[in-house]
Design a protein around this motif. Structure first.
Motif, PDB file in Angstrom:
ATOM      1  N   THR A  60       0.774  -1.292   0.033  1.00  0.00           N
ATOM      2  CA  THR A  60      -0.035   0.025  -0.154  1.00  0.00           C
ATOM      3  C   THR A  60       1.019   1.263  -0.021  1.00  0.00           C
ATOM      4  N   LEU A  61       2.148   1.460   0.884  1.00  0.00           N
ATOM      5  CA  LEU A  61       2.944   2.280   0.860  1.00  0.00           C
ATOM      6  C   LEU A  61       3.368   2.789  -0.390  1.00  0.00           C
ATOM      7  N   GLN A  62       3.952   1.638  -1.316  1.00  0.00           N
ATOM      8  CA  GLN A  62       4.641   1.637  -2.271  1.00  0.00           C
ATOM      9  C   GLN A  62       3.564   2.394  -3.370  1.00  0.00           C
ATOM     10  N   ASN A  63       2.525   2.131  -3.301  1.00  0.00           N
ATOM     11  CA  ASN A  63       1.464   2.495  -4.328  1.00  0.00           C
ATOM     12  C   ASN A  63       1.053   3.834  -4.220  1.00  0.00           C
ATOM     13  N   TYR A  64       0.675   4.500  -2.798  1.00  0.00           N
ATOM     14  CA  TYR A  64       0.233   5.602  -2.665  1.00  0.00           C
ATOM     15  C   TYR A  64       0.175   6.057  -1.368  1.00  0.00           C
ATOM     16  N   ILE A  65       0.356   7.319  -0.934  1.00  0.00           N
ATOM     17  CA  ILE A  65      -0.035   7.656   0.528  1.00  0.00           C
ATOM     18  C   ILE A  65      -0.614   9.098   0.447  1.00  0.00           C
ATOM     19  N   PRO A  66      -2.033   8.639   0.544  1.00  0.00           N
ATOM     20  CA  PRO A  66      -2.798  10.075   0.630  1.00  0.00           C
ATOM     21  C   PRO A  66      -2.424  11.132   1.689  1.00  0.00           C
ATOM     22  N   ALA A  67      -2.066  10.893   2.755  1.00  0.00           N
ATOM     23  CA  ALA A  67      -1.960  11.565   3.958  1.00  0.00           C
ATOM     24  C   ALA A  67      -0.588  12.713   3.291  1.00  0.00           C
ATOM     25  N   LEU A  68       0.492  11.851   2.426  1.00  0.00           N
ATOM     26  CA  LEU A  68       1.546  13.003   2.136  1.00  0.00           C
ATOM     27  C   LEU A  68       1.202  13.704   0.880  1.00  0.00           C
ATOM     28  N   THR A  69       0.020  13.314   0.278  1.00  0.00           N
ATOM     29  CA  THR A  69      -0.334  14.268  -0.619  1.00  0.00           C
ATOM     30  C   THR A  69      -1.220  15.462  -0.137  1.00  0.00           C
ATOM     31  N   GLY A  70      -2.017  15.239   0.922  1.00  0.00           N
ATOM     32  CA  GLY A  70      -2.631  16.411   1.562  1.00  0.00           C
ATOM     33  C   GLY A  70      -1.538  17.125   2.164  1.00  0.00           C
ATOM     34  N   VAL A  71      -0.518  16.870   2.771  1.00  0.00           N
ATOM     35  CA  VAL A  71       0.707  17.513   3.009  1.00  0.00           C
ATOM     36  C   VAL A  71       1.034  18.642   2.456  1.00  0.00           C
ATOM     37  N   ARG A  72       1.041  18.350   0.994  1.00  0.00           N
ATOM     38  CA  ARG A  72       1.496  19.147   0.025  1.00  0.00           C
ATOM     39  C   ARG A  72       0.689  20.552   0.173  1.00  0.00           C
ATOM     40  N   ALA A  73      -0.724  20.199   0.271  1.00  0.00           N
ATOM     41  CA  ALA A  73      -1.677  21.458   0.243  1.00  0.00           C
ATOM     42  C   ALA A  73      -1.228  22.199   1.675  1.00  0.00           C
ATOM     43  N   MET A  74      -1.051  21.720   2.634  1.00  0.00           N
ATOM     44  CA  MET A  74      -0.614  22.358   3.827  1.00  0.00           C
ATOM     45  C   MET A  74       0.608  23.007   3.643  1.00  0.00           C
ATOM     46  N   ALA A  75       1.608  22.466   3.004  1.00  0.00           N
ATOM     47  CA  ALA A  75       2.727  23.226   2.930  1.00  0.00           C
ATOM     48  C   ALA A  75       2.740  24.646   2.016  1.00  0.00           C
ATOM     49  N   ALA A  76       1.786  24.373   0.755  1.00  0.00           N
ATOM     50  CA  ALA A  76       1.279  25.468   0.073  1.00  0.00           C
ATOM     51  C   ALA A  76       0.871  26.632   0.835  1.00  0.00           C
ATOM     52  N   TYR A  77      -0.228  26.152   1.594  1.00  0.00           N
ATOM     53  CA  TYR A  77      -1.043  27.284   2.342  1.00  0.00           C
ATOM     54  C   TYR A  77      -0.167  27.896   3.585  1.00  0.00           C
ATOM     55  N   LEU A  78       0.912  27.227   3.948  1.00  0.00           N
ATOM     56  CA  LEU A  78       1.826  27.991   5.060  1.00  0.00           C
ATOM     57  C   LEU A  78       2.580  28.875   3.997  1.00  0.00           C
ATOM     58  N   VAL A  79       2.955  28.770   3.039  1.00  0.00           N
ATOM     59  CA  VAL A  79       3.857  29.590   2.216  1.00  0.00           C
ATOM     60  C   VAL A  79       2.973  31.013   1.755  1.00  0.00           C
ATOM     61  N   PHE A  80       1.733  30.515   1.570  1.00  0.00           N
ATOM     62  CA  PHE A  80       0.543  31.772   1.202  1.00  0.00           C
ATOM     63  C   PHE A  80       0.607  32.667   2.493  1.00  0.00           C
ATOM     64  N   ILE A  81       0.464  32.019   3.613  1.00  0.00           N
ATOM     65  CA  ILE A  81      -0.012  32.850   4.745  1.00  0.00           C
ATOM     66  C   ILE A  81       1.451  33.777   4.978  1.00  0.00           C
ATOM     67  N   SER A  82       2.612  33.101   4.887  1.00  0.00           N
ATOM     68  CA  SER A  82       3.851  33.641   5.161  1.00  0.00           C
ATOM     69  C   SER A  82       3.839  35.026   4.038  1.00  0.00           C
ATOM     70  N   HIS A  83       3.412  34.797   3.052  1.00  0.00           N
ATOM     71  CA  HIS A  83       3.334  35.905   1.961  1.00  0.00           C
ATOM     72  C   HIS A  83       2.328  37.179   2.255  1.00  0.00           C
ATOM     73  N   PHE A  84       1.126  36.788   2.899  1.00  0.00           N
ATOM     74  CA  PHE A  84       0.094  37.487   2.851  1.00  0.00           C
ATOM     75  C   PHE A  84      -0.352  37.821   4.280  1.00  0.00           C
ATOM     76  N   GLY A  85       0.290  37.270   5.250  1.00  0.00           N
ATOM     77  CA  GLY A  85      -0.153  37.487   6.560  1.00  0.00           C
ATOM     78  C   GLY A  85      -0.228  38.853   7.039  1.00  0.00           C
ATOM     79  N   TYR A  86       0.726  39.794   6.279  1.00  0.00           N
ATOM     80  CA  TYR A  86       0.745  41.106   6.904  1.00  0.00           C
ATOM     81  C   TYR A  86      -0.636  41.957   6.606  1.00  0.00           C
ATOM     82  N   ILE A  87      -1.547  41.365   5.878  1.00  0.00           N
ATOM     83  CA  ILE A  87      -2.954  41.989   5.765  1.00  0.00           C
ATOM     84  C   ILE A  87      -3.554  41.883   7.063  1.00  0.00           C
ATOM     85  N   PHE A  88      -3.109  41.093   7.863  1.00  0.00           N
ATOM     86  CA  PHE A  88      -3.758  41.006   9.477  1.00  0.00           C
ATOM     87  C   PHE A  88      -2.930  41.748  10.305  1.00  0.00           C
ATOM     88  N   ASP A  89      -1.883  42.567  10.074  1.00  0.00           N
ATOM     89  CA  ASP A  89      -0.893  42.988  10.932  1.00  0.00           C
ATOM     90  C   ASP A  89      -1.504  44.049  11.968  1.00  0.00           C
TER      91      ASP A  89
END
Length: 411
Positions: free
Chosen positions: A5-34
């Motif tokens: 199962t691990l060799q074929n696919y790891i859904p949670a690690l795909t979801g992690v990609r979204a978390m990572a991208a959104y963290l970067v988004f927050i770092s770029h636009f968090g100033y709007i809430f300063d």
């Protein structure tokens, strides 16, 4: 969970990609809430660039898990390997980067070219060379600098595997590689050539030579899991421990003094150590929990089908969330705001516009960018990925190859 199962696919690690991208988004636009947040929270959110480190550790894990046991430095194997990497990364990068220079042709936004001739800047971007130059790293799609780092890892990984198998002590390799980077800085820091390995901070934060430990952390996790398997005799929740350690690293960077000319605690020497080493270890612990534990809340969220879709489209989201695509959407929101107030004036009413609140506008843009990313993923990225993998590009495909590659489309 089985090894198969691990060799074929790891859904949670795909979801992690979204978390990572959104963290970067927050770092770029968090100033709007300063205006609404204490300074300590502002600095904390600013260090959410850690999403990039999450991407790097994840790449190290997936490449090693997929290729370590069957790699070869033969011409045929290398062609197959490069074909898969090109299919996964290059088409959307090339399309969106081309879009940036079309945008430049109409707007002449200098940040896209940084004083270079547009044709030269385009070539430097399209072949990933801009990432080696401090002065050029943010040209084109600014956040695309990290793709140069990724590509360096992709090209280097088979040789890393070779030396790890032949000589052992794989943990020594990142220090040798970073030492090479330090030597390049000593050689080129006195040569004014667009900041080519111009200083240690650039080398450590923006090049593969400085950030290789993050990939190695993922690689070593993959080798450990392959050797030890997924069955553990204890119920300790590494997922929660790793998650807590990740944000402990964020906090540590947020309390470091920001040096003159810099913007982040990450750029402090202790911040570099925290980001490139301690954070990478924390993420590795988090990933180990995700792939060996069942039933945790975090794994359940990251494995959700919709979050999985967001993860699959997160590469596009990452490339469009900052730059010309965001700018055009933001201009559109401002136009809508003006149009609404013009309509209110015509009606003779004094109402609130749904587009006058900067924080709400950011939410609208976040949702819209995700929608665009999903549409581009479904209609362009995924079909091109399939097409290139199943084509005769670089190496002729056989029916057996087509069958084996079908399960790897979203890797």
């Amino acid at each position: 969970m089985s090894q198969k199962t691990l060799q074929n696919y790891i859904p949670a690690l795909t979801g992690v990609r979204a978390m990572a991208a959104y963290l970067v988004f927050i770092s770029h636009f968090g100033y709007i809430f300063d205006d609404y947040l204490p300074q300590s929270v502002q600095k904390f959110l600013r260090e959410f660039h850690i999403g990039v480190t999450i991407f790097f550790v994840l790449s190290g894990f997936l490449i090693a898990f997929r290729y370590y046991d069957n790699f070869s430095l033969s011409k045929l194997w290398f062609k197959k390997y490069l074909k898969n990497r090109v299919a996964r990364i290059y088409p959307m990068y090339a399309i969106l980067t081309s879009g940036a220079f079309v945008y430049y042709a109409f707007t002449h936004q200098q940040a896209i070219v940084e004083g270079l001739q547009p044709v030269v800047a385009f070539i430097m971007n399209i072949v990933f060379l801009r990432g080696f130059f401090d002065d050029l790293k943010f040209t084109g799609i600014a956040q695309g600098w990290s793709l140069t780092v990724e590509e360096c890892f992709y090209f280097s990984a088979p040789f890393m595997f070779y030396f790890a198998k032949k000589y052992g002590k794989a943990w020594l390799q990142p220090f040798v590689i970073t030492g090479t980077g330090a030597l390049l800085v000593l050689i080129f820091s006195h040569i004014n050539f667009y900041g080519f390995f111009g200083n240690f901070t650039f080398m450590m934060l923006f090049t593969f030579l400085g950030r290789c430990f993050e990939f190695f952390s993922g690689m070593l996790l993959a080798l450990y899991v392959r050797k030890k398997g997924l069955t553990r005799t204890n119920n300790f929740k590494f997922t929660y421990l790793g998650f807590a350690l990740i944000f402990a690293c964020v906090w540590l960077m947020s309390v470091l003094p920001i040096l003159p000319g810099n913007s982040f605690g990450q750029q402090h020497p202790l911040g570099i150590i925290t980001n490139n080493y301690l954070l990478a270890i924390a993420i590795t612990v988090f990933f180990y929990g995700l792939i060996t534990e069942d039933g945790t809340i975090l794994k359940g969220i990251l494995s959700n089908k919709f979050v999985e879709l967001l993860g699959k489209s997160s590469y596009i989201f990452y490339l469009i969330h900052l730059g010309y695509m965001y700018n055009m959407l933001n201009t559109g929101v401002n136009w809508l705001n003006d149009a609404v107030f013009n309509l209110y004036d015509k009606w003779g009413v004094d109402w609130v516009s749904p587009f006058q609140n900067e924080q709400l506008n950011l939410l609208y843009l976040f949702i819209t960018l995700n929608g665009i990313a999903i549409l581009l993923f479904k209609n362009i990225e995924e079909p091109l990925n399939h097409y290139i993998r199943q084509s005769d590009f670089l190496v002729k495909n056989t029916p057996r190859n087509l069958e084996s590659e079908a399960a790897l489309i979203n890797r």
